[in-house]
Design a protein around this motif. Structure first.
Motif, PDB file in Angstrom:
ATOM      1  N   ILE A 190      38.282  41.025  36.749  1.00  9.52           N
ATOM      2  CA  ILE A 190      37.989  40.835  38.189  1.00  9.52           C
ATOM      3  C   ILE A 190      37.099  39.882  37.986  1.00  9.52           C
ATOM      4  O   ILE A 190      36.824  39.424  39.219  1.00  9.52           O
ATOM      5  CB  ILE A 190      37.208  42.647  38.149  1.00  9.52           C
TER       6      ILE A 190
ATOM      7  N   PRO B  92      44.791  40.683  44.221  1.00  2.04           N
ATOM      8  CA  PRO B  92      44.148  42.052  44.698  1.00  2.04           C
ATOM      9  C   PRO B  92      43.636  42.488  43.695  1.00  2.04           C
ATOM     10  O   PRO B  92      44.057  43.239  42.412  1.00  2.04           O
ATOM     11  CB  PRO B  92      44.883  42.640  45.552  1.00  2.04           C
ATOM     12  N   VAL B  93      42.643  43.027  43.451  1.00  2.00           N
ATOM     13  CA  VAL B  93      41.413  43.812  42.632  1.00  2.00           C
ATOM     14  C   VAL B  93      41.648  45.573  42.770  1.00  2.00           C
ATOM     15  O   VAL B  93      41.122  46.185  41.621  1.00  2.00           O
ATOM     16  CB  VAL B  93      40.245  43.358  42.538  1.00  2.00           C
ATOM     17  N   ASP B  94      42.250  45.837  43.748  1.00  2.00           N
ATOM     18  CA  ASP B  94      41.951  47.502  43.937  1.00  2.00           C
ATOM     19  C   ASP B  94      42.438  48.247  43.246  1.00  2.00           C
ATOM     20  O   ASP B  94      42.509  49.040  41.955  1.00  2.00           O
ATOM     21  CB  ASP B  94      42.832  48.014  45.271  1.00  2.00           C
ATOM     22  N   PRO B  95      43.960  47.429  42.132  1.00  2.00           N
ATOM     23  CA  PRO B  95      44.896  48.232  40.764  1.00  2.00           C
ATOM     24  C   PRO B  95      44.323  47.980  40.235  1.00  2.00           C
ATOM     25  O   PRO B  95      43.776  49.293  38.981  1.00  2.00           O
ATOM     26  CB  PRO B  95      46.128  47.566  41.401  1.00  2.00           C
TER      27      PRO B  95
ATOM     28  N   GLU C 213      40.754  37.416  46.352  1.00  2.00           N
ATOM     29  CA  GLU C 213      41.139  38.712  46.472  1.00  2.00           C
ATOM     30  C   GLU C 213      42.656  38.531  47.103  1.00  2.00           C
ATOM     31  O   GLU C 213      43.416  39.107  46.811  1.00  2.00           O
ATOM     32  CB  GLU C 213      39.935  39.077  46.917  1.00  2.00           C
ATOM     33  N   ASP C 214      42.728  37.650  47.662  1.00  2.00           N
ATOM     34  CA  ASP C 214      43.754  37.305  48.743  1.00  2.00           C
ATOM     35  C   ASP C 214      45.507  37.275  48.378  1.00  2.00           C
ATOM     36  O   ASP C 214      46.547  37.701  48.468  1.00  2.00           O
ATOM     37  CB  ASP C 214      43.891  36.578  49.747  1.00  2.00           C
TER      38      ASP C 214
ATOM     39  N   GLU D 293      36.447  37.642  41.548  1.00  2.00           N
ATOM     40  CA  GLU D 293      35.889  37.563  42.661  1.00  2.00           C
ATOM     41  C   GLU D 293      35.227  36.600  42.353  1.00  2.00           C
ATOM     42  O   GLU D 293      34.395  35.670  43.903  1.00  2.00           O
ATOM     43  CB  GLU D 293      34.369  38.441  42.662  1.00  2.00           C
TER      44      GLU D 293
ATOM     45  N   GLN E 244      40.360  47.792  39.785  1.00  2.00           N
ATOM     46  CA  GLN E 244      39.408  48.766  39.587  1.00  2.00           C
ATOM     47  C   GLN E 244      40.147  50.056  39.349  1.00  2.00           C
ATOM     48  O   GLN E 244      39.386  51.280  38.462  1.00  2.00           O
ATOM     49  CB  GLN E 244      38.832  48.176  40.539  1.00  2.00           C
ATOM     50  N   LYS E 245      41.037  50.656  39.692  1.00  2.00           N
ATOM     51  CA  LYS E 245      41.791  51.746  39.136  1.00  2.00           C
ATOM     52  C   LYS E 245      42.090  52.588  38.226  1.00  2.00           C
ATOM     53  O   LYS E 245      41.513  52.943  37.446  1.00  2.00           O
ATOM     54  CB  LYS E 245      43.316  52.300  40.405  1.00  2.00           C
ATOM     55  N   ARG E 246      43.032  50.976  37.747  1.00  2.00           N
ATOM     56  CA  ARG E 246      43.074  51.219  35.872  1.00  2.00           C
ATOM     57  C   ARG E 246      42.019  50.756  35.236  1.00  2.00           C
ATOM     58  O   ARG E 246      41.612  52.009  34.354  1.00  2.00           O
ATOM     59  CB  ARG E 246      43.084  50.106  35.057  1.00  2.00           C
TER      60      ARG E 246
ATOM     61  N   LYS F  88      37.756  43.792  33.156  1.00  2.00           N
ATOM     62  CA  LYS F  88      36.416  43.351  34.205  1.00  2.00           C
ATOM     63  C   LYS F  88      36.624  42.374  33.761  1.00  2.00           C
ATOM     64  O   LYS F  88      36.073  41.437  34.765  1.00  2.00           O
ATOM     65  CB  LYS F  88      35.492  44.263  33.297  1.00  2.00           C
TER      66      LYS F  88
END
Length: 523
Positions: free
Chosen positions: A402, A415-418, A411-412, A406, A420-422, A399
């Motif tokens: 992330i 990437p924060v998607d992986p 983000e470019d 932000e 956030q999935k974790r 957290k």
């Protein structure tokens, strides 16, 4: 152009009908009666169409001319009305200006007459001290005197009432944002603003051994934050008035130096690593040195050693600039990187424009790698409680990363998607474990008089803490957790590895802690 083309097409119908008639005439030799009969029918049909088209065209032309006439009249009417409105506006402005000029002339005339009637030998003004007790006056650019009552904060500063000032800030801690804005102006009412602030520091370390539930006394912490806020406000007032020479007086310099020399040994005895970059005492010492400009009494290396202890506080970058430590920031960032505090290193690198030397994305990836490596190393022979702690540590670290991504718009690059999935996986596992523990708790039952049986209500055990513990729950997770074990070499500044800290809260120099969401700086 469109009307002309339509008229030409209508006129050409006659010639086309004649051509069609000639074609039919060539066929009359085959069957004259039938063809003649068909042609007459066709001719009547086409002549009727031609007549109706011409009639409709004439009507449309008349309607178009009527519309153009009405449009022209409307435009003329609008222009006339706009001219009338503009004339009225100009007339109103002219009348208003004349009234303003007349009022101003009348005021000046009465003022001159009043000044002419004043006799120099009749001085009935109230003494300065009595005037200051009842009003706070100042002259504007036109020489008109404006008076307003003193606020309670201004009266306390004017009277050099240190105890009352501390009590006022403590009693109004819910309005600390407003108080912080008012204090610089209130300090201007004091006869000796520097002396007032220095007097407020006398009890900074009094009662330092008082402990409540394993923590320092809340009143002591509140008083220290008030001292820090007063020093910050004094420096703000000095910078606004550019009155640095008054702060460099010999008496002020000696007093500030004496206080700083008294605080330094106490700082040396403290465990700065336990603060995880949020040491209130180290912040207050550095602010004291900056506010009263006694940097020359301490070496830059000595001051730099304290910067990692305040790296998570919001004012740290500006404080380092005020102390002249900007050239030393690379060494401070090296210490943070080598002690597993890469997020603090990223924040300082952005604050001092060192992102090319300290690339943010590799530092953040290295931080997560260290946390996961520690979790994997201990996962084999780890108790369930310790395993939960390590998962909570990884969740807080994710957290925090992330939030940092932000905050600095990375983000470019990262990437924060992986991530956030974790986070979702860890939170789901945490919730599943909590439900499993609650389901495994025994449910005691009791028989009622009417024969029915209801499960008794099971209340969770309360922690064994003081009855007077803080009632506010922890609403947000740790900003981030540092690895317990790090094997990085330390630099000249020599900070040691950090362990996980208790729940962090935002510290403000003017009062009491406030819970917050993860952020780059917490003060």
């Amino acid at each position: 152009m469109a009307d002309d083309s339509v008229a030409m097409l209508i006129d050409s119908t006659t010639s086309k009908i004649q051509q069609l008639q000639q074609a039919f005439s060539e066929l009359e030799s085959h069957n004259a009666f039938l063809l003649n009969l068909k042609w007459k029918q066709l001719e009547e049909h086409f002549r009727g169409l031609e007549k109706s088209l011409k009639t409709r065209f004439v009507e449309l032309e008349a309607q178009e001319r009527e519309f153009e006439t009405k449009l022209t009249e409307s435009q003329q009417l609008i222009e006339e009305r706009e001219a009338v409105v503009l004339a009225k506006e100009l007339a109103s402005l002219d009348r208003l200006q004349k009234k303003r000029d007349a009022a101003f002339s009348e005021i000046l005339g009465k003022r001159k007459a009043c000044n002419a009637n004043l006799e120099p030998n009749l001085n009935t003004r109230v003494t300065k001290s009595k005037v200051e007790e009842s009003s706070n006056s100042k002259n504007d650019e036109k020489g008109v005197v404006e008076s307003k009552p003193y606020t309670e904060l201004e009266i306390l500063c004017r009277d050099m009432n240190v105890e009352g000032l501390h009590k006022y800030i403590s009693d109004n801690r819910k309005n600390l944002t407003v108080i912080r804005e008012e204090i610089p102006n209130a300090l201007r009412c004091a006869q000796d603003p520097c002396g007032l602030v220095l007097d407020s520091l006398k009890d900074f370390y009094s009662g330092d051994n008082l402990v409540l539930d394993g923590k320092k006394d809340g009143n002591l912490l509140g008083m220290r934050r008030t001292c820090l806020m007063l020093m910050e406000s004094l420096e703000q007032m000095r910078n606004a008035e550019k009155s640095g020479d008054n702060f460099r007086s010999e008496s002020v310099f000696k007093r500030a130096k004496g206080i700083a020399l008294g605080w330094k040994p106490k700082l040396d005895l403290m465990d700065m690593d336990a603060s995880n970059g949020n040491s209130l005492e180290a912040h207050a010492f550095l602010q004291l040195v900056a506010t009263f400009d006694i940097v020359s009494e301490f070496g830059e290396e000595e001051l730099c050693k304290l910067v990692p202890a305040v790296s998570r506080r919001r004012q740290t970058p500006e404080l380092c600039r005020s102390l002249g430590l900007s050239p030393k920031m690379p060494g401070v960032i090296d210490v943070l990187v080598n002690t597993g505090r890469q997020i603090d290193a990223v924040n300082l690198s952005y604050a001092f424009g060192l992102t090319e030397q300290y690339a943010p994305v590799p530092l953040l990836k290295s931080y997560l790698k260290d946390v996961r490596k520690l979790s994997n190393t201990r996962s084999g022979n780890m108790s369930p409680g310790a395993q939960n702690e390590m998962e909570e540590r990884e969740l807080s670290a994710l957290k925090a990363v992330i939030k940092c991504i932000e905050e600095h718009k990375l983000e470019d690059q990262y990437p924060v998607d992986p991530l956030q999935k974790r986070v979702a996986q860890l939170e789901k596992a945490k919730a599943d474990k909590r439900r499993a523990v609650e389901a495994s708790k025994p449910q005691s039952k009791r028989a009622r008089a009417n024969g029915s049986i209801y499960p008794t209500r099971v209340t969770p055990p309360y922690p064994e803490k003081s009855f007077y513990q803080r009632a506010t729950p922890e609403r947000y997770p740790y900003p981030y957790a540092y690895p317990v074990e790090t094997h990085h070499p330390t630099t000249v500044i020599g900070a040691t590895p950090y362990t996980i800290s208790p729940p962090h809260t935002a510290y403000y120099g003017n009062g009491y802690q406030v819970h917050y969401q993860p952020a780059p700086y917490i003060h």
